[in-house]
Scaffold this active site. Structure first.
Site, short mmCIF file in Angstrom:
data_model
loop_
_atom_site.label_atom_id
_atom_site.label_comp_id
_atom_site.label_asym_id
_atom_site.label_seq_id
_atom_site.Cartn_x
_atom_site.Cartn_y
_atom_site.Cartn_z
N GLY A 1 -14.79 -2.25 16.38
CA GLY A 1 -15.54 -2.85 17.50
C GLY A 1 -14.69 -3.94 18.12
N GLY B 1 -15.28 -5.55 21.45
CA GLY B 1 -16.63 -6.10 21.67
C GLY B 1 -16.69 -7.61 21.60
N ILE C 1 -18.32 -9.77 19.36
CA ILE C 1 -18.08 -10.52 18.12
C ILE C 1 -16.59 -10.58 17.83
CG2 ILE C 1 -18.45 -10.52 15.60
CD1 ILE C 1 -21.24 -9.39 16.09
N GLN D 1 -16.25 6.15 8.76
CA GLN D 1 -15.35 5.05 8.40
C GLN D 1 -15.21 4.92 6.88
OE1 GLN D 1 -16.55 1.78 10.94
NE2 GLN D 1 -15.64 2.81 12.70
N ASN E 1 -24.95 -3.56 12.68
CA ASN E 1 -26.31 -3.30 12.19
C ASN E 1 -26.66 -1.81 12.19
OD1 ASN E 1 -27.45 -5.77 11.45
ND2 ASN E 1 -27.43 -6.38 13.61
N ASP F 1 -27.39 -15.67 8.82
CA ASP F 1 -28.75 -16.12 8.49
C ASP F 1 -28.69 -17.36 7.60
OD1 ASP F 1 -30.03 -13.65 9.67
OD2 ASP F 1 -28.71 -12.78 8.18
N HIS G 1 -30.65 -7.93 6.32
CA HIS G 1 -30.36 -8.70 7.55
C HIS G 1 -31.27 -8.14 8.64
CE1 HIS G 1 -28.48 -10.63 10.89
NE2 HIS G 1 -28.28 -9.46 11.46
P1 NAI Z 1 -20.54 -5.13 21.34
O1 NAI Z 1 -21.32 -4.03 21.97
O2 NAI Z 1 -20.04 -6.24 22.19
O3 NAI Z 1 -19.27 -4.49 20.61
C1 NAI Z 1 -19.37 -3.38 19.80
C2 NAI Z 1 -18.07 -2.63 19.93
O4 NAI Z 1 -18.09 -1.58 18.96
C3 NAI Z 1 -17.86 -1.98 21.30
O5 NAI Z 1 -16.58 -2.34 21.79
C4 NAI Z 1 -17.95 -0.51 20.99
O6 NAI Z 1 -17.14 0.29 21.84
C5 NAI Z 1 -17.45 -0.49 19.55
N1 NAI Z 1 -17.76 0.73 18.83
C6 NAI Z 1 -18.83 1.55 18.97
N2 NAI Z 1 -18.70 2.61 18.17
C7 NAI Z 1 -17.54 2.44 17.48
C8 NAI Z 1 -16.85 3.21 16.51
N3 NAI Z 1 -17.34 4.36 16.08
N4 NAI Z 1 -15.68 2.74 16.03
C9 NAI Z 1 -15.17 1.58 16.47
N5 NAI Z 1 -15.77 0.82 17.41
C10 NAI Z 1 -16.93 1.25 17.90
O7 NAI Z 1 -21.39 -5.66 20.10
P2 NAI Z 1 -21.24 -7.02 19.28
O8 NAI Z 1 -22.08 -8.06 19.93
O9 NAI Z 1 -19.81 -7.29 19.01
O10 NAI Z 1 -22.02 -6.63 17.93
C11 NAI Z 1 -21.49 -5.68 17.04
C12 NAI Z 1 -22.50 -5.36 15.95
O11 NAI Z 1 -22.76 -6.51 15.15
C13 NAI Z 1 -23.87 -4.90 16.43
O12 NAI Z 1 -24.30 -3.84 15.61
C14 NAI Z 1 -24.76 -6.09 16.21
O13 NAI Z 1 -26.11 -5.72 16.07
C15 NAI Z 1 -24.18 -6.61 14.93
N6 NAI Z 1 -24.51 -7.99 14.58
C16 NAI Z 1 -24.68 -8.28 13.25
C17 NAI Z 1 -24.97 -9.55 12.84
C18 NAI Z 1 -25.16 -9.86 11.38
O14 NAI Z 1 -25.53 -10.99 11.07
N7 NAI Z 1 -24.94 -8.96 10.44
C19 NAI Z 1 -25.12 -10.63 13.80
C20 NAI Z 1 -24.89 -10.26 15.17
C21 NAI Z 1 -24.60 -8.96 15.52
#
Ligand code: NAI
Length: 332
Positions: free
Chosen positions: A11, A14, A16, A112, A131, A159, A187
């Site tokens: 990701g 993205g 994060i 993965q 998530n 959290d 989570h």
């Molecule tokens: P984002 O949408 O900005 O970035 C996600 C990236 O993952 C995108 O660039 C997308 O193209 C890429 N992606 C999608 N499928 C993929 C694959 N098969 N292989 C590699 N890359 C792939 O999302 P963001 O904001 O960066 O969040 C990422 C994840 O983290 C989400 O699932 C979000 O819900 C989760 N999250 C988890 C938290 C936690 O505390 N555990 C806290 C905040 C977010």
């Protein structure tokens, strides 16, 4: 100086990742003496955006960053990986329930897991952020049988950081005076943020948080709900999920895993349950752990009140349901 290690971020194009990559390149996670090679995995349509991220990484001009590989292919991405941040997945949008996400994401974590199994180091440390993080970590580990289950963890550190910040704010103390707040379970909004074991330093003396807060109703209701719903509150305000704070928490999680926890302190991580505290085995459940020599140990012997027990059971049940749904999706 040590030989570089391969650090994978999925990701990588993205939100994060955008905050996480700087921390990694600057040495805030693996330390100032550990050079790194970054392996940046995203999907093919994001390669253009990722190119821009790579340009920015070059422009950071940071000496610890030795080599950067942007790719949409899991094989070169996971080759010889020592540490992996599995961030890439579909993010939760406003009004979207976690269950909707599950079906879309477990397939990614199967692929993965298989790639990690084939190409990564056997001592690789894998942190799942994407998530539903706990269940994704379980799936990933399942498809990487040659790597110990202990090497897969899910992130609940955000959290924990939120809970610590909320207690510090309530008591009007600095954040580092509050210790050992626990996140139990998933989570998700069923997680149980538990301040019963936490301590706060007041005038140089460490005291139990419940004794200082003197408001069980606040601790059991307002505090718990605020932390459970904090992610949704950030989405409602920002129209995007937490990214800066999530990236900081991912760095905190991996740094503690790498270098160990401080004496007398524990941190919360989603780990494969071994049955401690009556939690069903074979789910990834957030538990308090201490870490030494890159190995975590689940903190034992904490008192679980009947209130806490009921909360632990709710979140364990959700994780068992997620596991069943994930298995259904994977069998289709
Ligand atoms: P984002 O949408 O900005 O970035 C996600 C990236 O993952 C995108 O660039 C997308 O193209 C890429 N992606 C999608 N499928 C993929 C694959 N098969 N292989 C590699 N890359 C792939 O999302 P963001 O904001 O960066 O969040 C990422 C994840 O983290 C989400 O699932 C979000 O819900 C989760 N999250 C988890 C938290 C936690 O505390 N555990 C806290 C905040 C977010």
């Amino acid at each position: 100086m040590a030989a570089p290690i391969n650090v994978v971020v999925t990701g990588a194009a993205g939100q994060i990742a955008y905050s996480l990559l700087y921390q990694l390149a600057a040495g805030s996670v693996f330390g100032p003496d550990q050079p790194i090679n970054l392996r940046l995995l995203d999907i093919e349509p994001m390669m253009g955006v990722l190119k821009g991220v790579v340009m920015e990484l070059e422009d950071l001009a940071l000496p610890l960053l030795k080599d950067v590989l942007p790719t949409a292919d899991p094989e070169p991405a996971f080759k010889d990986a020592a540490a992996v941040f599995l961030v890439g997945s579909m993010p939760r949008r406003e009004g979207m329930e976690r269950k909707d996400l599950l079906a879309a994401n477990v397939k990614i974590f199967k692929i993965q897991g298989e790639a990690l199994d084939k190409f990564a180091r056997k001592d690789v440390k894998v942190l799942v952020v994407g998530n539903p993080a706990n269940t994704n970590a379980l799936i990933c580990s399942h498809y990487a049988p040659s790597i110990p289950k202990e090497n897969f963890t899910a992130m609940t550190r955000l959290d924990q950081n939120r809970a610590q910040a909320a207690i510090a704010a309530r008591l009007g103390v600095a954040i580092d005076k509050v210790k050992n707040v626990i996140i139990w379970g998933n989570h998700s909004s069923t997680q149980y943020p538990d301040a019963a074991q936490a301590t706060v330093e007041v005038n140089g003396t460490s005291k139990p948080v419940p004794e200082v807060v003197k408001d069980d109703k606040w601790l059991n209701e307002v505090f718990v709900e605020t932390i459970q719903k904090r992610g949704a509150a950030v989405i409602a305000a920002r129209k995007m999920s937490s990214a800066m704070s999530a990236a900081k928490a991912a760095g905190d999680h991996m740094r503690d895993w790498w270098f160990g926890t401080k004496p007398g302190q524990y941190v919360s991580m989603g780990v494969v349950s071994d049955g401690s505290y009556g939690i069903p085995k074979d789910i990834v459940f957030s538990l308090p752990v201490t870490i030494q020599n890159k190995q975590y140990k689940i903190v034992q012997g904490l008192n679980i009140s009947s209130f806490a027990r009921s909360k632990l059971d709710i979140t364990a049940k959700e994780l068992e349901e997620e596991r069943a749904e994930a298995n259904t999706v994977l069998q289709q």
